[in-house]
Design an enzyme around this catalytic site. Structure first.
Site, PDB file in Angstrom:
ATOM      1  N   TYR A 152       1.937  10.557  -3.510  1.00 25.16           N
ATOM      2  CA  TYR A 152       0.570  10.207  -3.940  1.00 25.16           C
ATOM      3  C   TYR A 152       0.540   9.760  -5.395  1.00 25.16           C
ATOM      4  O   TYR A 152      -0.204   8.846  -5.767  1.00 25.16           O
ATOM      5  CB  TYR A 152      -0.393  11.376  -3.664  1.00 25.16           C
ATOM      6  CG  TYR A 152      -0.824  11.378  -2.219  1.00 25.16           C
ATOM      7  CD1 TYR A 152      -0.177  12.173  -1.271  1.00 25.16           C
ATOM      8  CD2 TYR A 152      -1.813  10.502  -1.773  1.00 25.16           C
ATOM      9  CE1 TYR A 152      -0.533  12.122   0.067  1.00 25.16           C
ATOM     10  CE2 TYR A 152      -2.165  10.439  -0.434  1.00 25.16           C
ATOM     11  CZ  TYR A 152      -1.520  11.240   0.483  1.00 25.16           C
ATOM     12  OH  TYR A 152      -1.871  11.154   1.812  1.00 25.16           O
TER      13      TYR A 152
ATOM     14  N   ARG B   5       1.568   6.224  -5.364  1.00 23.97           N
ATOM     15  CA  ARG B   5       0.469   5.360  -4.892  1.00 23.97           C
ATOM     16  C   ARG B   5      -0.636   5.251  -5.939  1.00 23.97           C
ATOM     17  O   ARG B   5      -1.250   4.198  -6.116  1.00 23.97           O
ATOM     18  CB  ARG B   5      -0.080   5.909  -3.567  1.00 23.97           C
ATOM     19  CG  ARG B   5       0.892   5.737  -2.408  1.00 23.97           C
ATOM     20  CD  ARG B   5       0.378   6.355  -1.138  1.00 23.97           C
ATOM     21  NE  ARG B   5      -0.850   5.719  -0.669  1.00 23.97           N
ATOM     22  CZ  ARG B   5      -1.603   6.238   0.295  1.00 23.97           C
ATOM     23  NH1 ARG B   5      -1.273   7.407   0.843  1.00 23.97           N
ATOM     24  NH2 ARG B   5      -2.688   5.618   0.714  1.00 23.97           N
TER      25      ARG B   5
ATOM     26  N   HIS C 178     -11.636   8.603   4.936  1.00 24.53           N
ATOM     27  CA  HIS C 178     -10.377   9.336   4.733  1.00 24.53           C
ATOM     28  C   HIS C 178     -10.207   9.829   3.299  1.00 24.53           C
ATOM     29  O   HIS C 178      -9.097  10.024   2.838  1.00 24.53           O
ATOM     30  CB  HIS C 178      -9.189   8.437   5.127  1.00 24.53           C
ATOM     31  CG  HIS C 178      -9.191   8.094   6.589  1.00 24.53           C
ATOM     32  ND1 HIS C 178      -8.457   7.055   7.118  1.00 24.53           N
ATOM     33  CD2 HIS C 178      -9.863   8.629   7.630  1.00 24.53           C
ATOM     34  CE1 HIS C 178      -8.671   6.981   8.435  1.00 24.53           C
ATOM     35  NE2 HIS C 178      -9.523   7.919   8.767  1.00 24.53           N
TER      36      HIS C 178
ATOM     37  N   CYS D 209      -5.281  23.870 -10.882  1.00 29.24           N
ATOM     38  CA  CYS D 209      -6.700  23.926 -11.247  1.00 29.24           C
ATOM     39  C   CYS D 209      -6.842  24.951 -12.378  1.00 29.24           C
ATOM     40  O   CYS D 209      -5.953  25.788 -12.574  1.00 29.24           O
ATOM     41  CB  CYS D 209      -7.465  24.382  -9.996  1.00 29.24           C
ATOM     42  SG  CYS D 209      -9.195  24.748 -10.261  1.00 29.24           S
TER      43      CYS D 209
ATOM     44  N   ALA E 223      -7.882 -11.465   4.747  1.00 26.24           N
ATOM     45  CA  ALA E 223      -9.293 -11.213   4.397  1.00 26.24           C
ATOM     46  C   ALA E 223      -9.653 -11.829   3.052  1.00 26.24           C
ATOM     47  O   ALA E 223     -10.784 -12.297   2.859  1.00 26.24           O
ATOM     48  CB  ALA E 223      -9.534  -9.706   4.357  1.00 26.24           C
TER      49      ALA E 223
END
Ligand code: BV8
Ligand code: ZN
Length: 267
Positions: free
Chosen positions: A87, A90, A139, A168, A251
């Site tokens: 992640y 990404r 998502h 956290c 697209a």
């Protein structure tokens, strides 16, 4: 239709062809022109021209990695470092690239339709960056993370990284704020998406392989409720036979050309 308008349509189509722009069935343009309620579902393909890999297409994530190893709660439980590495990679890609003309055209199209609902499976927030005001994220998104302990969602910036993992303030481990396989989709988002599919008169499925449920159900719900389905994709998918219009191509080219055709029809 007066012959003047018919001539101008014919002339515009010839011009588009000469410019190498996509040409459209007049019936689609007429339907879009008078559509009061339009729903759009996008998938990873809408961000392909931004340079972000898709999942199943050539060079896609699932071509050389297994979804089960990266996009499930079990994978995170088993190896949070590997999942966060993916992640973070990404996130860097999303930060290094930009929304493309397809995202911009959808944000613009929303201004021409009374009730325009944009539903996405994408987690890159490029629709919002391109100016889309309301986006239903089925998502989740990979910009934010969620604490496993207190559950407080927050922008990535509040992540305290230690030994390759984000924590956290409460000390709990944080996970990407996305929906993994085997996880329920956010109930409110799913409800709004299904309602938009049931109420629309035109449903666009753009840049999705139409394989992941329950998102893949939406165009079928729209069609069953009487809407016409338009699919925009360089490749055929399981949805293609159900689409009234299959606009084959990228697209980022088709959507701006559709806007030009719509503007021409209105002139
Ligand atoms: C759930 C994480 C309850 C975030 C993702 C039936 C009903 C309900 C569930 C299921 C069911 N059958 C099976 C299931 C389980 C599963 C599922 O659907 N599996 C599939 C694979 C069979 N669904 C779930 O688990 C969902 N949860 O339903 O909960 C439940 C739970 C357990 C069991 C039953 C029910 C959760 C699904 C969400 C999973 N999370 N991602 C992230 O890291 O990104 S899914 C992942 O796939 C992404 O979100 C992605 O968006 C999504 C769909 O893929 P696409 O976006 O379509 O991308 P893809 O690469 O596949 O295709 C790209 C397309 O673009 C191609 O067609 C290509 O040709 C085209 N393209 C390329 N270039 C362009 C282009 N198009 C236009 N222009 C271009 N330039
Ligand atoms: Zn916490």
């Amino acid at each position: 239709m007066s012959c003047g308008r018919e001539d101008s349509r014919r002339w515009r189509r010839a011009l588009n062809r000469a410019l190498g722009l996509h040409t459209f069935d007049d019936k689609l343009i007429a339907r879009l022109e008078r559509a009061a309620r339009v729903a759009v579902l996008t998938g990873a393909g809408i961000s392909a021209e931004s340079g972000l890999p898709t999942f199943r297409g050539p060079g896609g994530w699932w071509r050389n990695q297994r979804a089960e190893d990266l996009a499930t709660p079990e994978a995170f439980e088993r190896n949070p470092h590997l999942v966060w590495e993916w992640y973070q990679h990404r996130r860097e890609q999303v930060a290094q690239h930009r929304p493309n003309a397809g995202h911009a055209a959808l944000a613009e199209l929303a201004g021409h339709v009374q009730q325009f609902t944009l539903i996405t499976q994408c987690v890159d927030r490029y629709h919002q960056q391109a100016g889309a005001r309301e986006v239903i994220e089925l998502h989740g998104n990979l910009i934010e993370s969620r604490c496993l302990q207190c559950g407080v969602p927050a922008e990535g910036a509040t992540e305290v990284w230690r030994a390759g993992l984000p924590y956290c303030g409460c000390g709990g481990l944080r996970r990407p704020a996305v929906v993994w396989f085997g996880e329920e989709l956010p109930a409110a988002a799913l409800r709004r998406a299904f309602r938009a599919a049931e109420e629309c008169t035109l449903f666009f499925a753009i840049g999705t392989s139409a394989l992941v449920y329950p998102a893949a159900q939406l165009p079928h719900v729209a069609r069953a409720a009487g809407a016409a389905v338009v699919e925009i994709n360089p490749e055929r998918t399981p949805l293609t036979p159900q689409a009234q219009w299959f606009l084959q191509g990228p697209a980022g080219e088709i959507l701006p050309a559709l806007l030009v055709a719509l503007a021409g029809a209105a002139s």
